[in-house]
Design an enzyme around this catalytic site. Sequence first.
Site, PDB file in Angstrom:
ATOM      1  N   TYR B  16       0.840  -1.196   0.000  1.00  0.00           N
ATOM      2  CA  TYR B  16       0.000   0.000   0.000  1.00  0.00           C
ATOM      3  C   TYR B  16       0.879   1.252   0.000  1.00  0.00           C
ATOM      4  CZ  TYR B  16      -3.873  -3.101   1.179  1.00  0.00           C
ATOM      5  OH  TYR B  16      -4.809  -4.094   1.150  1.00  0.00           O
ATOM      6  N   CYS B  17       0.276   2.350  -0.451  1.00  0.00           N
ATOM      7  CA  CYS B  17       0.926   3.658  -0.456  1.00  0.00           C
ATOM      8  C   CYS B  17       1.370   4.015   0.968  1.00  0.00           C
ATOM      9  CB  CYS B  17      -0.074   4.696  -0.963  1.00  0.00           C
ATOM     10  SG  CYS B  17       0.529   6.378  -0.944  1.00  0.00           S
ATOM     11  N   PRO B  18       2.565   4.496   1.220  1.00  0.00           N
ATOM     12  CA  PRO B  18       3.627   4.829   0.270  1.00  0.00           C
ATOM     13  C   PRO B  18       4.693   3.733   0.170  1.00  0.00           C
ATOM     14  CG  PRO B  18       4.139   5.839   2.373  1.00  0.00           C
ATOM     15  CD  PRO B  18       2.924   4.956   2.578  1.00  0.00           C
TER      16      PRO B  18
END
Lengths: 133, 79
Positions: B16-18
Amino acid sequence: MEQQAPSLAVILLSEDLEKLHAGALVGSVASMSGMTVNVFVTMNALKSFRKDSFETTDFITGTIGKEMLAKKIPLFDSLLQEGKDMGELNIYGCALAMDIMDWQEEDMIDVFDGVIGVTKFLGMTQGATVITM
Amino acid sequence: MSEVQVTKSIDARGAYCPGPLMELVKGIKTAQVGDIVEVLSTDKGSAVDIPEWVNKMGHEIAYLENDGDEFKIAVKKAK
């Protein structure tokens, strides 16, 4: 005029997992992008930085926080550590809240650079962009 | 595109981001100037955030390709 790296101050107040995560996320990416980042952890946010909170996953969560825990994504402690490893990010506990609760730095997860008062924090973050969560 | 000589490829698909950006930053940090670090990602945010970080830090995008939900971004370390 003296040039210095842009500076960001992140004040973590809330024990809500989403707010801690969002603050840690902004801080860690800012650090990786060349900003000097100082994080001040105060009031109820300190509770979530206790080792026992991590051992029992005792966090206050809303809709997204529950899903974050269910999907076992790296939490705010991991984001902050990445920010420390990849740039200049310092984390300080609030002396007042620590004193009131009689908590010691060794009760906390191992990301802190010290326990300080607001005067010291204001001194190190003069002119910084401030984010409060 | 594929003529670019990739020095190191990082598979950050599923993160998942980041996460993909963080993996890239680590890869760039340990790379030599001129090296090309490629990151594979399924995170839409990274497709926007990685070029932003690359420009800010003064590196270069060697290529940015996407195939469905998958992104392949290569970065040349410039300094």
